[in-house]
Design a protein around this motif. Structure first.
Motif, PDB file in Angstrom:
ATOM      1  N   LEU A   1       0.818  -1.217   0.000  1.00 48.41           N
ATOM      2  CA  LEU A   1       0.000   0.000   0.000  1.00 48.41           C
ATOM      3  C   LEU A   1       0.845   1.258   0.000  1.00 48.41           C
ATOM      4  CD1 LEU A   1      -2.846  -0.978   2.516  1.00 48.41           C
ATOM      5  CD2 LEU A   1      -2.834  -1.150   0.024  1.00 48.41           C
ATOM      6  N   LEU A   2       2.088   1.156   0.487  1.00 47.57           N
ATOM      7  CA  LEU A   2       3.003   2.296   0.468  1.00 47.57           C
ATOM      8  C   LEU A   2       3.683   2.474  -0.884  1.00 47.57           C
ATOM      9  CD1 LEU A   2       4.731   1.996   3.972  1.00 47.57           C
ATOM     10  CD2 LEU A   2       3.174   3.811   3.232  1.00 47.57           C
ATOM     11  N   GLY A   3       3.527   1.507  -1.774  1.00 44.70           N
ATOM     12  CA  GLY A   3       4.059   1.672  -3.115  1.00 44.70           C
ATOM     13  C   GLY A   3       5.066   0.648  -3.566  1.00 44.70           C
ATOM     14  N   ALA A   4       5.354  -0.364  -2.741  1.00 40.33           N
ATOM     15  CA  ALA A   4       6.262  -1.408  -3.182  1.00 40.33           C
ATOM     16  C   ALA A   4       5.674  -2.106  -4.414  1.00 40.33           C
ATOM     17  CB  ALA A   4       6.505  -2.416  -2.071  1.00 40.33           C
ATOM     18  N   GLU A   5       6.525  -2.373  -5.412  1.00 34.96           N
ATOM     19  CA  GLU A   5       6.031  -2.963  -6.646  1.00 34.96           C
ATOM     20  C   GLU A   5       5.865  -4.472  -6.533  1.00 34.96           C
ATOM     21  OE1 GLU A   5       7.095  -2.953 -11.420  1.00 34.96           O
ATOM     22  OE2 GLU A   5       8.445  -2.018  -9.967  1.00 34.96           O
ATOM     23  N   ASN A   6       6.834  -5.127  -5.909  1.00 34.10           N
ATOM     24  CA  ASN A   6       6.802  -6.577  -5.754  1.00 34.10           C
ATOM     25  C   ASN A   6       6.956  -6.924  -4.281  1.00 34.10           C
ATOM     26  OD1 ASN A   6       6.886  -7.160  -8.685  1.00 34.10           O
ATOM     27  ND2 ASN A   6       8.942  -6.269  -8.530  1.00 34.10           N
ATOM     28  N   VAL A   7       5.963  -7.583  -3.714  1.00 38.05           N
ATOM     29  CA  VAL A   7       6.002  -7.979  -2.302  1.00 38.05           C
ATOM     30  C   VAL A   7       5.728  -9.477  -2.232  1.00 38.05           C
ATOM     31  CG1 VAL A   7       5.074  -7.640   0.011  1.00 38.05           C
ATOM     32  CG2 VAL A   7       5.187  -5.705  -1.577  1.00 38.05           C
ATOM     33  N   THR A   8       6.626 -10.194  -1.544  1.00 40.79           N
ATOM     34  CA  THR A   8       6.499 -11.642  -1.442  1.00 40.79           C
ATOM     35  C   THR A   8       6.621 -12.085   0.005  1.00 40.79           C
ATOM     36  OG1 THR A   8       7.554 -11.883  -3.606  1.00 40.79           O
ATOM     37  CG2 THR A   8       7.389 -13.856  -2.256  1.00 40.79           C
ATOM     38  N   ILE A   9       5.670 -12.874   0.459  1.00 38.10           N
ATOM     39  CA  ILE A   9       5.763 -13.540   1.760  1.00 38.10           C
ATOM     40  C   ILE A   9       6.318 -14.940   1.511  1.00 38.10           C
ATOM     41  CG2 ILE A   9       4.447 -14.576   3.653  1.00 38.10           C
ATOM     42  CD1 ILE A   9       2.447 -12.291   3.404  1.00 38.10           C
ATOM     43  N   VAL A  10       7.342 -15.310   2.274  1.00 34.74           N
ATOM     44  CA  VAL A  10       7.906 -16.654   2.164  1.00 34.74           C
ATOM     45  C   VAL A  10       7.782 -17.340   3.514  1.00 34.74           C
ATOM     46  CG1 VAL A  10       9.903 -18.049   1.528  1.00 34.74           C
ATOM     47  CG2 VAL A  10       9.530 -15.834   0.419  1.00 34.74           C
ATOM     48  N   TYR A  11       7.151 -18.513   3.522  1.00 27.63           N
ATOM     49  CA  TYR A  11       6.896 -19.258   4.756  1.00 27.63           C
ATOM     50  C   TYR A  11       7.480 -20.654   4.639  1.00 27.63           C
ATOM     51  CZ  TYR A  11       4.272 -21.563   8.504  1.00 27.63           C
ATOM     52  OH  TYR A  11       3.925 -22.278   9.606  1.00 27.63           O
ATOM     53  N   ARG A  12       8.017 -21.156   5.730  1.00 24.70           N
ATOM     54  CA  ARG A  12       8.785 -22.403   5.690  1.00 24.70           C
ATOM     55  C   ARG A  12       7.919 -23.661   5.584  1.00 24.70           C
ATOM     56  NH1 ARG A  12       9.827 -24.312  11.293  1.00 24.70           N
ATOM     57  NH2 ARG A  12       8.414 -23.159  12.651  1.00 24.70           N
ATOM     58  N   ARG A  13       6.648 -23.588   5.977  1.00 25.18           N
ATOM     59  CA  ARG A  13       5.764 -24.751   5.870  1.00 25.18           C
ATOM     60  C   ARG A  13       4.697 -24.490   4.815  1.00 25.18           C
ATOM     61  NH1 ARG A  13       6.488 -28.458   9.960  1.00 25.18           N
ATOM     62  NH2 ARG A  13       7.744 -27.767  11.734  1.00 25.18           N
ATOM     63  N   ASP A  14       3.710 -25.392   4.724  1.00 23.45           N
ATOM     64  CA  ASP A  14       2.695 -25.190   3.691  1.00 23.45           C
ATOM     65  C   ASP A  14       1.659 -24.182   4.153  1.00 23.45           C
ATOM     66  OD1 ASP A  14       0.321 -26.524   4.898  1.00 23.45           O
ATOM     67  OD2 ASP A  14       1.490 -28.355   4.651  1.00 23.45           O
ATOM     68  N   ARG A  15       0.854 -23.741   3.217  1.00 23.21           N
ATOM     69  CA  ARG A  15      -0.053 -22.628   3.467  1.00 23.21           C
ATOM     70  C   ARG A  15      -1.078 -22.939   4.556  1.00 23.21           C
ATOM     71  NH1 ARG A  15      -2.239 -18.753  -1.381  1.00 23.21           N
ATOM     72  NH2 ARG A  15      -3.646 -17.446  -0.132  1.00 23.21           N
ATOM     73  N   SER A  16      -1.473 -24.194   4.677  1.00 19.68           N
ATOM     74  CA  SER A  16      -2.465 -24.565   5.685  1.00 19.68           C
ATOM     75  C   SER A  16      -1.933 -24.396   7.099  1.00 19.68           C
ATOM     76  CB  SER A  16      -2.912 -26.019   5.478  1.00 19.68           C
ATOM     77  OG  SER A  16      -1.842 -26.917   5.728  1.00 19.68           O
TER      78      SER A  16
END
Length: 448
Positions: A297-312
């Motif tokens: 929302l502040l203007g970053a063009e590419n934002v990625t969340i990386v998590y070590r386990r699965d989405r569930s």
């Protein structure tokens, strides 16, 4: 979101003030009177309502919804506040989709629950807007209780004790009260200074003194508090931030997400906040989502969340995950950081894909990839700092029994600093309230 003005590197002012204002509007606008009556009419008013059992504070949800349906929203607000004095904030930030609304019978019948959170906000906002605090203190007892931490647990405890006639002194390390509600949640969830307005309203009961810039272990000690007060409640939250323990973590623009959210919440002008073009957030909880969405929302063009386990297994609810992706955030799962690369400041993060062991543990595979990143946020949890050695710990937090009793007589604890919670505002409120009831019972029995 305008893309033409985006530039590489971490910098402020990626968007205009008008664009920022449009991005940070209330994520869930309040219901109108008509919308509230329509929403309330959908409730089955179950006798053995599962939504009550799913609420950590045990609000009588069918009752307050019936009160809205019958045109008495102020009575509905009092039903809520008797159980949860932070009903206004909890209506905004609770993961209702996994708590009350997730248990709603309408979910099974139609897949669409009653809008319990929105109805709770409708009732509580209406009563709070009238100004006067609706609770009155009991006759003075002459007892004094110290509360460490002016977050949801501490303030909930203080309010319940003040209502019973005790005098309370809250010691807070920061310049403002509110704890997580003030410093740790996304700005778009509580707009227009609601967190501070709610605290001011809560303090209207009287009998509560706030002392700022007092940190346990630095300015005050537990032994001194025990000597001066009839009881002590510890609700100071978690002060430390876990490290990645990854090579290159000390590079520039590698920050903790908690500090980023805090600075954003306290900024008077969001265009002054520096944000990267390529942002990577490491973690899978609500803090990770809040940091990622707000960077976008502040203007970053590419934002990625990386998590070590699965989405569930992410700590963030499915609703929050969907909000992140709908805001343009990419979520990558089953990967862990193994290196942060760059010349001075971070430029790339190297990840290894993970695999789950039979016992539930994780191991890194040989399959690796890199993400471009000029700004990295750690969101892998917080830790308890500065706790007196005399207190018994449980899993790195203060060990408690029953309604918050610690290993030291006359000392209670609740909220994120105490073991057994789930790091939610609503749980902290319940723990502070229940500890206050136990403190009152103990002090009342001491008089006999």
């Amino acid at each position: 979101m305008s893309q033409a003005r985006l530039a590489p590197g971490v910098m402020p002012g990626r968007l205009t003030p008008q664009e920022i204002a449009a991005n940070f509007v209330d994520v869930a606008p309040p219901l109108t009177d008509h919308e509230a009556r329509v929403a309330a009419d959908r409730c089955y008013f179950c006798h053995d309502a599962p939504c009550i059992a799913a609420c950590p504070t045990g609000i009588d949800i069918p009752l307050f919804i019936r009160q809205i349906a019958t045109g008495t929203p102020d009575a509905a607000a009092m039903t809520i506040f008797h159980a949860n004095i932070f009903g206004g904030m909890c209506a905004r930030v609770c993961p209702t989709e996994t708590l009350c609304e997730g248990a709603c019978v309408r979910m099974e019948a139609e897949g669409d629950p009653v809008e319990i959170g929105a109805l709770q906000r409708y009732a509580t906002d209406g009563l709070m807007a009238q100004g006067d605090h609706p609770f009155r203190r009991a006759a003075p007892t002459g007892r004094r209780i110290a509360v460490v931490g002016a977050g949801p647990a501490g303030l909930s405890c203080a309010h319940r004790l003040a209502a019973k006639g005790h005098d309370v002194v809250i010691y807070e390390a920061r310049p403002k009260p509110g704890g997580l509600n003030e410093y740790g949640i996304a700005s778009y969830k509580a707009v227009d200074g609601f967190a501070q307005a709610e605290v001011d309203w809560l303090l209207g009961i009287g009998g509560i003194e706030l002392r700022h810039d007092h940190r346990l272990g630095r300015d005050i000690t537990l032994d001194a508090l025990r000597a001066e007060y009839d009881a002590v409640f510890l609700g100071m939250g978690l002060g430390g931030v876990n490290a990645l323990r990854t090579e290159g973590e000390d590079r520039g623009n590698v920050l903790d997400a908690v500090s980023f959210i805090r600075d954003l919440r306290q900024a008077s002008d969001l265009t002054t906040l520096p944000v990267g073009r390529d942002v990577v957030v490491i973690g899978g909880g609500m803090t990770a989502v809040d940091a990622a969405v707000q960077a976008r929302l502040l203007g970053a063009e590419n934002v990625t969340i990386v998590y070590r386990r699965d989405r569930s297994q992410m700590g963030a609810s499915l609703h929050e995950q969907d909000h992140a992706t709908s805001s343009g955030v990419r979520i990558v799962c089953n990967a862990a950081p193994v290196g942060l690369h760059g010349n001075g400041s971070v430029a790339e993060v190297e990840f290894a894909y993970t695999a789950t062991d039979p016992d539930g543990g994780l191991h890194l595979t040989g399959d690796r990839f890199r993400l471009r990143a000029d700004q990295v946020f750690r969101a892998i949890g917080q830790r308890l700092d500065g706790v007196p050695e005399a207190l018994a710990l449980d899993g790195g937090k203060i060990g408690v029994a029953g309604p918050g009793r610690t290993s030291i007589p006359g000392v209670w604890a609740g909220g994120d600093c105490a073991a057994g919670g789930d790091d939610l505002t609503v749980t902290a409120v319940a723990q502070g309230r229940d500890a206050a009831e136990d403190i009152h019972l103990r002090l009342s029995n001491d008089r006999k």
